[in-house]
Motif scaffolding. Structure first.
Motif, PDB file in Angstrom:
ATOM      1  N   TYR A   1       5.919  13.182  -1.985  1.00 44.13           N
ATOM      2  CA  TYR A   1       6.930  11.821  -1.088  1.00 44.13           C
ATOM      3  C   TYR A   1       5.315  10.566  -1.653  1.00 44.13           C
ATOM      4  O   TYR A   1       4.466  10.742  -1.037  1.00 44.13           O
ATOM      5  CB  TYR A   1       6.419  12.297   0.313  1.00 44.13           C
ATOM      6  N   ARG A   2       5.836   9.732  -2.358  1.00 40.37           N
ATOM      7  CA  ARG A   2       5.104   8.199  -1.942  1.00 40.37           C
ATOM      8  C   ARG A   2       5.586   6.958  -1.486  1.00 40.37           C
ATOM      9  O   ARG A   2       6.880   7.295  -1.370  1.00 40.37           O
ATOM     10  CB  ARG A   2       4.802   7.713  -3.893  1.00 40.37           C
ATOM     11  N   CYS A   3       5.426   6.414  -0.386  1.00 41.13           N
ATOM     12  CA  CYS A   3       5.964   5.950   0.600  1.00 41.13           C
ATOM     13  C   CYS A   3       4.997   4.720   0.468  1.00 41.13           C
ATOM     14  O   CYS A   3       3.827   4.593   0.767  1.00 41.13           O
ATOM     15  CB  CYS A   3       5.293   6.515   1.748  1.00 41.13           C
ATOM     16  N   LYS A   4       6.044   3.366  -0.238  1.00 41.18           N
ATOM     17  CA  LYS A   4       5.163   2.146  -0.453  1.00 41.18           C
ATOM     18  C   LYS A   4       5.400   1.864   0.807  1.00 41.18           C
ATOM     19  O   LYS A   4       6.335   1.399   1.595  1.00 41.18           O
ATOM     20  CB  LYS A   4       5.815   1.608  -1.384  1.00 41.18           C
TER      21      LYS A   4
ATOM     22  N   GLY B   1       1.123  -0.466   0.317  1.00 39.46           N
ATOM     23  CA  GLY B   1      -0.054   0.160   0.065  1.00 39.46           C
ATOM     24  C   GLY B   1       0.995   1.303  -0.053  1.00 39.46           C
ATOM     25  O   GLY B   1       1.958   1.116   0.092  1.00 39.46           O
ATOM     26  N   THR B   2       0.317   2.321  -0.502  1.00 40.58           N
ATOM     27  CA  THR B   2       0.865   3.367  -0.602  1.00 40.58           C
ATOM     28  C   THR B   2       0.590   4.485   0.691  1.00 40.58           C
ATOM     29  O   THR B   2      -1.045   4.546   0.457  1.00 40.58           O
ATOM     30  CB  THR B   2       1.573   3.895  -1.635  1.00 40.58           C
ATOM     31  N   PHE B   3       1.655   5.316   0.976  1.00 34.70           N
ATOM     32  CA  PHE B   3       1.240   6.904   1.652  1.00 34.70           C
ATOM     33  C   PHE B   3       1.819   7.590   0.681  1.00 34.70           C
ATOM     34  O   PHE B   3       2.863   8.182   0.756  1.00 34.70           O
ATOM     35  CB  PHE B   3       1.465   6.557   2.920  1.00 34.70           C
ATOM     36  N   ILE B   4       0.912   8.863   0.509  1.00 35.40           N
ATOM     37  CA  ILE B   4       1.580  10.186  -0.565  1.00 35.40           C
ATOM     38  C   ILE B   4       0.763  11.400  -0.091  1.00 35.40           C
ATOM     39  O   ILE B   4      -0.073  11.241   1.229  1.00 35.40           O
ATOM     40  CB  ILE B   4       0.149   9.923  -1.745  1.00 35.40           C
TER      41      ILE B   4
END
Length: 187
Positions: free
Chosen positions: A181-184, A143-146
């Protein structure tokens, strides 16, 4: 009164919690959402929906089986989000620090994406740390935190939670220009 003027008035009253005086541009909204697989996403969370600038773009792209849960603590913005009246939108007047508890109340145990407009650099460290850790925990694997910010000062904090799985993007057509920022989540 236009939504930009309403946003500006609210921002002036609450600059210490909003962190900006203008809503996100359509360019920032599109760039933040460009890598989301809307066809597969079941639950998307938005932290700090504000006046709905990004919320509206998310709603336009949601698949019929998806739900968008939006967290907003500002009374005026919460009320503006409520007026969107979309059947797949749930607006919560709750802190992002309570993300897991609030989602459990809705019977959601995992989410596919978290899109954050929170001004993390002005939120107390203990609160922003809690938001990041709980966001990581509630995301599905991969999943990704943007998150967007107006500087690169938050990179280290994001890296502490998301390790090496962070990519950086930039949107110049926003006031002010913003880093994305795209944090996987990779376990």
């Amino acid at each position: 009164m236009s939504s930009r003027i309403k946003f500006f008035q609210e921002a002036i009253k609450n600059i210490k919690t909003l962190g900006t005086v203008t809503p996100s541009s359509r360019f920032l909204s599109k760039r933040m959402l460009k890598e989301i697989d809307f066809a597969k996403a079941e639950v998307i969370v938005e932290l700090g929906g504000g006046n709905g600038a990004i919320t509206k773009y998310i709603l336009k792209n949601l698949s019929p089986k998806s739900t968008l849960v939006c967290f907003e603590i500002n009374d005026n913005f919460y009320n503006q989000l409520q007026t969107l009246e979309h059947p797949q939108l749930i607006v919560l007047k709750a802190s992002a620090a309570n993300i897991i508890l609030e989602l459990q109340k809705l019977n959601f145990t995992k989410v596919d994406y978290i899109i954050s407009s929170l001004p993390l650099t002005i939120i107390p460290d203990e609160v922003s740390d809690e938001i990041l850790k709980k966001s990581f925990k509630i995301l599905i694997n991969n999943g990704t935190f943007i998150q967007y910010q107006y500087s690169l000062t938050y990179f280290k904090k994001l890296k502490n939670v998301f390790k090496e799985s962070i990519s950086l993007d930039f949107e110049p057509l926003n006031i002010p220009p913003a880093f994305i920022y795209r944090c996987k989540k990779v376990e």
